[in-house]
Design a protein around this motif. Structure first.
Motif, PDB file in Angstrom:
ATOM      1  N   SER A  40      41.432  44.018  30.688  1.00  0.00           N
ATOM      2  CA  SER A  40      42.133  43.552  31.943  1.00  0.00           C
ATOM      3  C   SER A  40      41.534  42.366  32.471  1.00  0.00           C
ATOM      4  N   ARG A  81      45.171  47.791  34.448  1.00  0.00           N
ATOM      5  CA  ARG A  81      45.191  48.687  35.538  1.00  0.00           C
ATOM      6  C   ARG A  81      45.980  48.469  36.901  1.00  0.00           C
ATOM      7  N   LYS A 138      61.216  48.224  38.649  1.00  0.00           N
ATOM      8  CA  LYS A 138      59.793  47.333  39.089  1.00  0.00           C
ATOM      9  C   LYS A 138      59.897  46.260  37.959  1.00  0.00           C
TER      10      LYS A 138
HETATM   11  C1  BT5 Z   1      50.595  48.040  40.192  1.00  0.00           C
HETATM   12  O1  BT5 Z   1      50.082  49.284  40.433  1.00  0.00           O
HETATM   13  O2  BT5 Z   1      51.613  47.917  40.408  1.00  0.00           O
HETATM   14  C2  BT5 Z   1      49.859  46.733  40.145  1.00  0.00           C
HETATM   15  C3  BT5 Z   1      49.795  46.165  38.710  1.00  0.00           C
HETATM   16  C4  BT5 Z   1      48.952  45.161  38.382  1.00  0.00           C
HETATM   17  C5  BT5 Z   1      48.801  44.606  37.034  1.00  0.00           C
HETATM   18  C6  BT5 Z   1      48.301  43.269  36.851  1.00  0.00           C
HETATM   19  S1  BT5 Z   1      48.169  42.782  35.279  1.00  0.00           S
HETATM   20  C7  BT5 Z   1      47.346  41.426  35.529  1.00  0.00           C
HETATM   21  C8  BT5 Z   1      46.038  42.420  36.292  1.00  0.00           C
HETATM   22  N1  BT5 Z   1      45.074  42.912  35.519  1.00  0.00           N
HETATM   23  C9  BT5 Z   1      45.339  44.192  35.539  1.00  0.00           C
HETATM   24  O3  BT5 Z   1      44.327  44.774  34.607  1.00  0.00           O
HETATM   25  N2  BT5 Z   1      46.048  44.564  36.634  1.00  0.00           N
HETATM   26  C10 BT5 Z   1      46.565  43.375  37.081  1.00  0.00           C
HETATM   27  P1  BT5 Z   1      50.640  50.660  40.714  1.00  0.00           P
HETATM   28  O4  BT5 Z   1      51.433  50.312  42.057  1.00  0.00           O
HETATM   29  O5  BT5 Z   1      49.481  51.591  41.025  1.00  0.00           O
HETATM   30  O6  BT5 Z   1      51.689  50.826  39.682  1.00  0.00           O
HETATM   31  C11 BT5 Z   1      51.134  51.490  38.384  1.00  0.00           C
HETATM   32  C12 BT5 Z   1      52.291  52.432  38.127  1.00  0.00           C
HETATM   33  O7  BT5 Z   1      53.299  51.511  37.392  1.00  0.00           O
HETATM   34  C13 BT5 Z   1      51.881  53.090  36.559  1.00  0.00           C
HETATM   35  O8  BT5 Z   1      51.469  54.442  37.025  1.00  0.00           O
HETATM   36  C14 BT5 Z   1      53.295  53.201  35.907  1.00  0.00           C
HETATM   37  O9  BT5 Z   1      54.003  54.217  36.600  1.00  0.00           O
HETATM   38  C15 BT5 Z   1      53.850  51.949  36.179  1.00  0.00           C
HETATM   39  N3  BT5 Z   1      53.622  50.895  35.222  1.00  0.00           N
HETATM   40  C16 BT5 Z   1      52.781  50.737  34.450  1.00  0.00           C
HETATM   41  N4  BT5 Z   1      52.892  49.520  33.486  1.00  0.00           N
HETATM   42  C17 BT5 Z   1      54.210  48.911  33.875  1.00  0.00           C
HETATM   43  C18 BT5 Z   1      55.020  48.018  33.705  1.00  0.00           C
HETATM   44  N5  BT5 Z   1      54.468  47.137  32.625  1.00  0.00           N
HETATM   45  N6  BT5 Z   1      56.144  47.802  34.380  1.00  0.00           N
HETATM   46  C19 BT5 Z   1      56.584  48.711  35.061  1.00  0.00           C
HETATM   47  N7  BT5 Z   1      55.852  49.713  35.694  1.00  0.00           N
HETATM   48  C20 BT5 Z   1      54.710  50.018  35.011  1.00  0.00           C
END
Ligand code: BT5
Length: 325
Positions: free
Chosen positions: A90, A117, A183
């Motif tokens: 990550s 994450r 999203k």
């Molecule tokens: C977010 O969390 O939207 C924050 C995501 C942040 C990712 C970045 S990538 C670089 C950095 N390194 C990391 O490890 N993280 C950050 P949240 O609002 O909790 O949304 C998570 C939810 O989005 C998950 O439970 C899925 O339902 C959905 N999801 C997961 N991967 C996805 C994707 N690639 N595109 C769209 N939805 C996704």
């Protein structure tokens, strides 16, 4: 070592011929070493022509390598230290690990994350083709104002996507960027702080750039830029633009945050919507009436009372008007 130096030289002179002799002299290496470095770059996907006039770079592979991103990056400090990894668990975890001693504006990027994450430790799917990066910021603000970094980042990425790809990007509270309610980008800001000083904020930005949303679970309601823009985009340009906008928004954070707050509100798809709010302790429905400057969402419940929500999830429900239509 030669490989990196030749790469930098050829990128700087992209599209122009440079003689092997000039390269060898500039770097203090033999012409055979130049040739070897060129061969290894070609093996990585660089298109480099060779002729009697020397070498000419025609195209670089679409990798977010330091030399390529920094070559066209118009920022003063964001991304000046740019750390590239082909794979990381990550980028946020790595950025937090190095944050205490890192320069303000340091960026950590990975082509693939194996344990990306989201908020509340949810998984973030991070296959090849996306932009997964974390920016370490050290603003001189109290921890209580750290939410501003998050808001500035949402606005910055929304600006970049709108400007580069003409996408109608909205911000869904608290910090999802969506196109047509799907999203396209998620942001996760984590901080390191003492009681009254903010040591650092790590802004994790995950953008579904060139990937097929059908490869993600349908229930996630995800999309990608390549899907919305009708073809693969140049991720290098996207990273550069996002970092430039971030530096601009970050600059306004202390002195004229109301401008960023206004833009955040005007790009919101949550305001005036009927919403369901899910927090750690409760769930309720109501109408989203305002976004406060501290990041809180004001929701008018059906009994007329107002609830301030600082953290949680928000589901957009169909409005009464939609249902009548
Ligand atoms: C977010 O969390 O939207 C924050 C995501 C942040 C990712 C970045 S990538 C670089 C950095 N390194 C990391 O490890 N993280 C950050 P949240 O609002 O909790 O949304 C998570 C939810 O989005 C998950 O439970 C899925 O339902 C959905 N999801 C997961 N991967 C996805 C994707 N690639 N595109 C769209 N939805 C996704």
């Amino acid at each position: 070592m030669n490989r990196e130096e030749i790469e930098r030289e050829l990128i700087q002179r992209a599209g122009r011929w440079t003689s092997g002799q000039d390269l060898a002299e500039a770097l203090g290496i033999s012409r055979a070493a130049v040739w070897k470095a060129v061969e290894s770059l070609r093996a990585e996907g660089y298109e480099i022509e060779a002729s009697r006039r020397g070498y000419r770079m025609r195209s670089a592979p679409d990798l977010l390598r330091e030399e390529v991103v920094k070559a066209g990056l118009a920022t003063e400090f964001v991304g000046r230290t740019f750390i590239y990894h082909p794979t990381l668990a990550s980028t946020n975890a790595e950025a937090k690990r190095i944050a205490p001693s890192a320069e303000d504006g340091t960026v950590v990027v990975a082509e693939v994350q194996t344990a990306g994450r989201g908020r509340m430790d949810r998984p973030w799917s991070s296959p090849r083709g996306g932009v997964w990066m974390s920016v370490i910021l050290k603003p001189d603000i109290p921890p209580a104002l750290a939410f501003r970094v998050n808001i500035a980042a949402s606005v910055a990425v929304a600006r970049a996507l709108a400007a580069l790809y003409r996408l109608d990007v909205k911000i869904k509270w608290p910090n999802d960027l969506t196109v047509g309610e799907k999203k396209v980008c998620g942001i996760l800001t984590e901080i390191g702080a003492e009681m009254d000083t903010l040591d650092y904020a790590v802004v994790g930005i995950g953008i579904n750039a060139n990937l097929d949303p059908a490869s993600l679970p349908e229930g996630w309601k995800a999309t990608s830029i390549s899907r919305e823009a009708g073809g693969d985009i140049q991720r290098v340009e996207l990273v550069q633009r996002a970092l430039e906008e971030l530096e601009r928004c970050y600059g306004k954070m202390k002195t004229s945050f109301d401008l960023i707050h206004q833009e955040w509100s005007s790009r919101s798809s949550t305001l005036d919507r009927r919403v369901k709010i899910i927090t750690r302790s409760c769930e309720f429905e109501g109408t989203a009436e305002a976004l406060e400057a501290d990041g809180a969402l004001l929701v008018r419940k059906d009994d007329g009372s107002m609830e301030r929500v600082l953290a949680g999830d928000c589901v957009h429900l169909r409005s009464a008007m939609d249902e009548e239509a």
